[in-house]
Motif scaffolding. Structure first.
Motif, PDB file in Angstrom:
ATOM      1  N   ILE A 306      38.004  45.615  50.471  1.00 47.10           N
ATOM      2  CA  ILE A 306      37.821  45.898  49.057  1.00 47.10           C
ATOM      3  C   ILE A 306      39.213  45.806  48.444  1.00 47.10           C
ATOM      4  N   VAL A 307      39.383  44.887  47.490  1.00 45.73           N
ATOM      5  CA  VAL A 307      40.701  44.586  46.945  1.00 45.73           C
ATOM      6  C   VAL A 307      40.831  45.200  45.556  1.00 45.73           C
ATOM      7  N   ILE A 308      41.881  46.011  45.384  1.00 43.23           N
ATOM      8  CA  ILE A 308      42.154  46.705  44.126  1.00 43.23           C
ATOM      9  C   ILE A 308      43.138  45.881  43.298  1.00 43.23           C
ATOM     10  N   HIS A 309      42.734  45.523  42.077  1.00 39.84           N
ATOM     11  CA  HIS A 309      43.568  44.776  41.140  1.00 39.84           C
ATOM     12  C   HIS A 309      43.757  45.583  39.857  1.00 39.84           C
ATOM     13  N   ASP A 310      44.776  45.223  39.081  1.00 44.40           N
ATOM     14  CA  ASP A 310      44.754  45.589  37.667  1.00 44.40           C
ATOM     15  C   ASP A 310      44.623  44.321  36.850  1.00 44.40           C
ATOM     16  N   MET A 311      44.113  44.458  35.638  1.00 42.34           N
ATOM     17  CA  MET A 311      43.754  43.301  34.817  1.00 42.34           C
ATOM     18  C   MET A 311      44.948  42.606  34.173  1.00 42.34           C
ATOM     19  N   GLU A 312      46.066  43.326  34.046  1.00 40.40           N
ATOM     20  CA  GLU A 312      47.142  42.857  33.170  1.00 40.40           C
ATOM     21  C   GLU A 312      46.581  42.554  31.782  1.00 40.40           C
ATOM     22  N   GLY A 313      45.704  43.405  31.344  1.00 38.35           N
ATOM     23  CA  GLY A 313      45.074  43.259  30.047  1.00 38.35           C
ATOM     24  C   GLY A 313      44.095  44.391  29.807  1.00 38.35           C
ATOM     25  N   TYR A 314      43.422  44.325  28.661  1.00 34.24           N
ATOM     26  CA  TYR A 314      42.428  45.321  28.297  1.00 34.24           C
ATOM     27  C   TYR A 314      41.041  44.890  28.743  1.00 34.24           C
ATOM     28  N   PHE A 315      40.133  45.841  28.735  1.00 31.97           N
ATOM     29  CA  PHE A 315      38.820  45.651  29.347  1.00 31.97           C
ATOM     30  C   PHE A 315      38.037  44.484  28.740  1.00 31.97           C
ATOM     31  N   GLN A 316      37.735  44.547  27.456  1.00 35.22           N
ATOM     32  CA  GLN A 316      36.837  43.548  26.894  1.00 35.22           C
ATOM     33  C   GLN A 316      37.416  42.138  26.910  1.00 35.22           C
ATOM     34  N   PRO A 317      38.687  41.939  26.531  1.00 34.39           N
ATOM     35  CA  PRO A 317      39.227  40.581  26.652  1.00 34.39           C
ATOM     36  C   PRO A 317      39.208  40.058  28.088  1.00 34.39           C
ATOM     37  N   SER A 318      39.436  40.929  29.061  1.00 37.05           N
ATOM     38  CA  SER A 318      39.404  40.489  30.452  1.00 37.05           C
ATOM     39  C   SER A 318      37.987  40.148  30.889  1.00 37.05           C
ATOM     40  N   VAL A 319      37.004  40.944  30.461  1.00 33.88           N
ATOM     41  CA  VAL A 319      35.608  40.619  30.748  1.00 33.88           C
ATOM     42  C   VAL A 319      35.258  39.269  30.138  1.00 33.88           C
ATOM     43  N   ASN A 320      35.744  39.008  28.936  1.00 35.76           N
ATOM     44  CA  ASN A 320      35.466  37.720  28.299  1.00 35.76           C
ATOM     45  C   ASN A 320      35.981  36.554  29.140  1.00 35.76           C
ATOM     46  N   GLY A 366      36.176  42.275  45.007  1.00 36.16           N
ATOM     47  CA  GLY A 366      37.321  42.488  44.138  1.00 36.16           C
ATOM     48  C   GLY A 366      37.007  43.378  42.951  1.00 36.16           C
ATOM     49  N   LEU A 367      37.853  44.391  42.721  1.00 34.78           N
ATOM     50  CA  LEU A 367      37.707  45.318  41.591  1.00 34.78           C
ATOM     51  C   LEU A 367      38.908  45.174  40.673  1.00 34.78           C
ATOM     52  N   GLU A 368      38.670  44.841  39.418  1.00 34.43           N
ATOM     53  CA  GLU A 368      39.727  44.736  38.413  1.00 34.43           C
ATOM     54  C   GLU A 368      39.725  45.996  37.541  1.00 34.43           C
ATOM     55  N   HIS A 369      40.882  46.638  37.439  1.00 34.62           N
ATOM     56  CA  HIS A 369      41.027  47.864  36.654  1.00 34.62           C
ATOM     57  C   HIS A 369      41.824  47.587  35.390  1.00 34.62           C
ATOM     58  N   GLU A 370      41.347  48.094  34.269  1.00 34.79           N
ATOM     59  CA  GLU A 370      42.046  47.919  33.007  1.00 34.79           C
ATOM     60  C   GLU A 370      43.470  48.447  33.145  1.00 34.79           C
ATOM     61  N   GLY A 371      44.446  47.613  32.815  1.00 32.71           N
ATOM     62  CA  GLY A 371      45.807  48.108  32.891  1.00 32.71           C
ATOM     63  C   GLY A 371      46.851  47.049  33.151  1.00 32.71           C
ATOM     64  N   PHE A 372      48.088  47.512  33.273  1.00 36.31           N
ATOM     65  CA  PHE A 372      49.270  46.675  33.419  1.00 36.31           C
ATOM     66  C   PHE A 372      50.188  47.312  34.453  1.00 36.31           C
ATOM     67  N   LEU A 373      50.557  46.592  35.502  1.00 33.74           N
ATOM     68  CA  LEU A 373      51.379  47.200  36.545  1.00 33.74           C
ATOM     69  C   LEU A 373      52.804  47.443  36.095  1.00 33.74           C
ATOM     70  N   GLY A 374      53.331  46.634  35.182  1.00 33.23           N
ATOM     71  CA  GLY A 374      54.729  46.730  34.838  1.00 33.23           C
ATOM     72  C   GLY A 374      55.032  47.475  33.571  1.00 33.23           C
ATOM     73  N   ARG A 375      54.035  48.046  32.954  1.00 29.88           N
ATOM     74  CA  ARG A 375      54.286  48.778  31.721  1.00 29.88           C
ATOM     75  C   ARG A 375      55.171  49.989  32.001  1.00 29.88           C
ATOM     76  N   GLY A 376      56.127  50.232  31.122  1.00 30.75           N
ATOM     77  CA  GLY A 376      57.013  51.364  31.317  1.00 30.75           C
ATOM     78  C   GLY A 376      56.248  52.675  31.343  1.00 30.75           C
ATOM     79  N   GLY A 377      56.361  53.418  32.437  1.00 30.41           N
ATOM     80  CA  GLY A 377      55.649  54.688  32.549  1.00 30.41           C
ATOM     81  C   GLY A 377      54.158  54.520  32.717  1.00 30.41           C
ATOM     82  N   ALA A 378      53.737  53.407  33.311  1.00 33.14           N
ATOM     83  CA  ALA A 378      52.312  53.111  33.428  1.00 33.14           C
ATOM     84  C   ALA A 378      51.548  54.251  34.092  1.00 33.14           C
ATOM     85  N   TRP A 379      50.368  54.553  33.554  1.00 32.41           N
ATOM     86  CA  TRP A 379      49.509  55.533  34.205  1.00 32.41           C
ATOM     87  C   TRP A 379      48.053  55.182  33.944  1.00 32.41           C
TER      88      TRP A 379
END
Length: 665
Positions: A306-320, A366-379
């Motif tokens: 099971i592979v954990i990803h982040d989207m490097e984007g927001y939910f709806q645009p990534s779903v699109n 594969g699971l894509e999670h809303e978010g950005f790995l490099g954002r300052g102070g990402a949480w």
């Protein structure tokens, strides 16, 4: 994963090229919260450890919100953390996760890069290169209301947006004002029984779906019934006393004007909000098709990962993006940050194109999670962690996937397929993903096994207190330090001292040094990963890593790793070195007529005699031949060649079983 993000707000949150980053000073390398402060509003700020609790009580009284409700909502969003006034991965600020994506969009205009604009081919199979497909950016979308709650809180409280972003007490007032506003709009009285606030809590989620709003509210009320207590990221002790006698809440979501659920047979546990938004399987002509492969798992292949990803984007645009068959990328599930809502796109029996390694893709979900790995102070929000963990537990049970870090891996743990693909492999979810918290929610908390002289260790720093130096979080200043933040990774050095160089990764940097970039994992080991111990010296521990000794600071009073037990492998007697591979393909004799033999090509690394690496799983050589739109022509090739998956660096890799000897650590 990297892909084009039509929503412009994501642009400021994509880091610039790693090659632009310089090594930090010795002071920066020694970054630690004891010297740089644990922040509430600003670094170095000293705060009363009871201040956060008082802020909840005062805001609850001012706006007529039951204190338990206010605390419960905040816990599900941020676990009461202030996060130094920095935004979450879905543009949420402060303990109440007030969202301000509109402001971030204005700051980031004109700096868009794409999640799939890098070197990695999501499919990861050179046997089907396919025609090049040009990525065309989509026009910016209007920022939806759920990503603009800070604006509404400012209207209700009269507080400035800056104060709502950076002052935890003001942020809590803003959240209380929003809850009270939802309650009034529902025609319900303020104050009173916490159970009467169910509808307002559901609305606070911002979900458009009745099921998502209901699941969010259910989670909040579960926290209220059970109670919670923790010390926040800035040293605040907060307690929510259990309310076991809370009367049963009856959902009345039809009053909220939300759309009904669209499960449509989606493969999800009943405890999450989930809908079916299918990725297209389409013939694009001239032998090309997209954007995934049909299969019949687990009957024809076992799911191993099971592979954990982040989207490097927001939910709806990534779903699109996953709905476009011409984009050569797809994944099974997307998870929304604010409320944990899940969209499934591909049946788990089918193969997504997401990990950049065809062997892994063919055996992974594969699971894509809303978010950005490099954002300052990402949480990431507690709501998304909880939903993701429930989904992974469900999938692991259905497919027999062990809940450990050899099988539940990040995209950043997936190996390159060939020497030429190693450098371009992706790095998400990155060092800000809290693997320890995630495994707690999976019901498999990470812990030590064995004594202080154990032959292997598991990386396990205290996430909140462990704040190593990173650079590259701000695309406008790529050489600047990232804000101090909890991290799941430790830096690895050539010698047991703080000013020693980082170890090198010859695949990632063939002619250069490892970087301190948040995007560069060349010299990092992550929480939950097990490594064989090479040496111990005072407060430092050395592990075998990419063919070299790699040292990390591991003092007894602030350990960053714990003793671990498990099998390790070393070259068998008589072999000076053994090759390592990025995939476990069968021997040539296993291929039937008409199926091209896939080369077994070693990677550029050296595994030498005397070195040891932790064994994660065993496998027989396997290749899924899927290069046509007609799935009846797909073939699974299985061989007799046996492999072991090992923790060779930050990424897992494979060795032939006949080349090594297995022993206990």
């Amino acid at each position: 994963m990297r892909r084009s993000a039509p929503f412009r707000v994501s642009a400021a949150l994509i880091v610039a090229a790693c090659g632009l980053l310089a090594a930090p000073s010795a002071q920066a390398r020694a970054w630690h919260p004891t010297t740089h402060g644990r922040v509430a509003g600003a670094p170095g700020t000293r705060v009363d450890p009871g201040e956060r609790q008082a802020a909840f009580a005062e805001a609850a009284g001012e706006y007529g919100v039951p204190e338990s409700v206010l605390l419960g909502v905040s816990y599900l969003q941020s676990r009461w953390d202030a996060n130094a006034g920095l935004p979450s991965n879905s543009a949420g600020f402060g303990p109440m996760h007030l969202t301000d994506a509109a402001a971030l969009a204005a700051e980031s205009a004109g700096r868009a890069t794409g999640h799939h604009d890098g070197e990695e081919d999501p499919r990861g199979d050179e046997s089907r290169p396919g025609p090049a497909r040009k990525t065309v950016p989509e026009p910016p979308a209007e920022v939806p209301a759920p990503l603009r709650t800070l604006e509404r809180a400012a209207e209700l409280t009269g507080a400035s947006r800056q104060a709502l972003r950076t002052d935890p007490a003001v942020n809590i007032r803003g959240g209380a004002a929003l809850l009270a506003d939802h309650q009034r709009r529902l025609g319900a009285p303020l104050g009173g029984d916490p159970a009467e606030w169910y509808g307002a809590v559901a609305r606070y989620s911002g979900a458009a779906e009745a099921e998502a709003a209901g699941v969010f509210a259910d989670e909040v009320y579960a926290v209220i019934r059970e109670g919670a207590e923790r010390v926040t990221d800035d040293g605040q002790k907060v307690t929510l006393k259990a309310v076991p006698g809370l009367k049963k809440v009856v959902r009345r979501l039809e009053r909220l004007g939300l759309r009904p659920p669209r499960r449509d047979g989606a493969e999800c546990p009943v405890t999450v909000s989930c809908e079916w938004i299918p990725a297209p399987y389409a013939d694009l002509g001239e032998g090309d098709y997209g954007n995934h492969d049909l299969s019949d798992r687990p009957r024809n292949q076992k799911v191993e990962y099971i592979v954990i990803h982040d989207m490097e984007g927001y939910f709806q645009p990534s779903v699109n993006l996953v709905l476009d068959p011409a984009r050569p990328a797809s994944w099974h599930y997307s998870l929304r940050s604010a409320d944990g809502h899940i969209a499934q796109h591909i049946r788990t029996e089918d193969v997504g194109w997401h990990a950049g390694n065809w062997y892994v893709n063919a055996k992974a979900i594969g699971l894509e999670h809303e978010g950005f790995l490099g954002r300052g102070g990402a949480w990431y929000t507690e709501a998304m962690y909880r939903a993701s963990a429930r989904l992974v537990r469900y999938l692991a049970l259905r497919h027999g996937v062990p809940l450990d870090r050899a099988h539940v891996i990040g995209h950043d743990n997936v190996p390159g397929t060939l020497p030429g693909t190693v450098r371009g492999m992706h790095e998400d979810p990155g060092p800000y993903w809290d693997w320890a918290r995630y495994f707690e929610l999976l019901g498999r908390p990470l812990h030590g096994r064995g004594g202080p002289d154990a032959g292997s260790v598991m990386i396990l720093p205290d996430y909140d207190a462990h704040r190593p130096y990173y650079s590259g979080c701000d695309p406008a200043a790529p050489q600047a330090a990232c804000p101090p933040h909890g991290s799941s990774s430790v830096w690895l050095r050539t010698e047991p001292r703080e000013d020693a160089p980082l170890v090198r990764d010859i695949g990632k940097h063939p002619s250069g040094e490892s970087l301190y970039s948040v995007y560069d994992h060349s010299a990092r080991a992550a929480t939950g990963q097990r490594y064989a111990v090479a040496e111990r010296r005072g407060d430092w521990t050395a592990i075998w890593y990419l063919g070299q000794k790699a040292w990390f600071h591991n003092p007894a009073d602030r350990p960053t790793a714990v003793p671990a037990r498990g099998p390790v492998v070393t070259p068998r007697t008589g072999l000076a070195t053994v090759p390592v591979y990025g995939r476990a393909y069968p021997e040539p004799a296993a291929y039937p007529e008409g199926v091209p033999v896939q080369a077994i090509t070693p990677l550029q690394y050296t595994f030498s005699a005397g070195e040891k690496y932790a064994l994660g799983l065993a496998a027989r050589g396997e290749y899924y031949r899927a290069v046509t739109f007609d799935a009846s022509q797909h073939v699974v090739v299985r061989g007799e060649l046996r492999y072991y998956q090992i923790q060779f660096g930050h990424r897992v890799m494979f060795v032939r079983a006949d080349d090594v000897v297995v022993s206990a650590s």
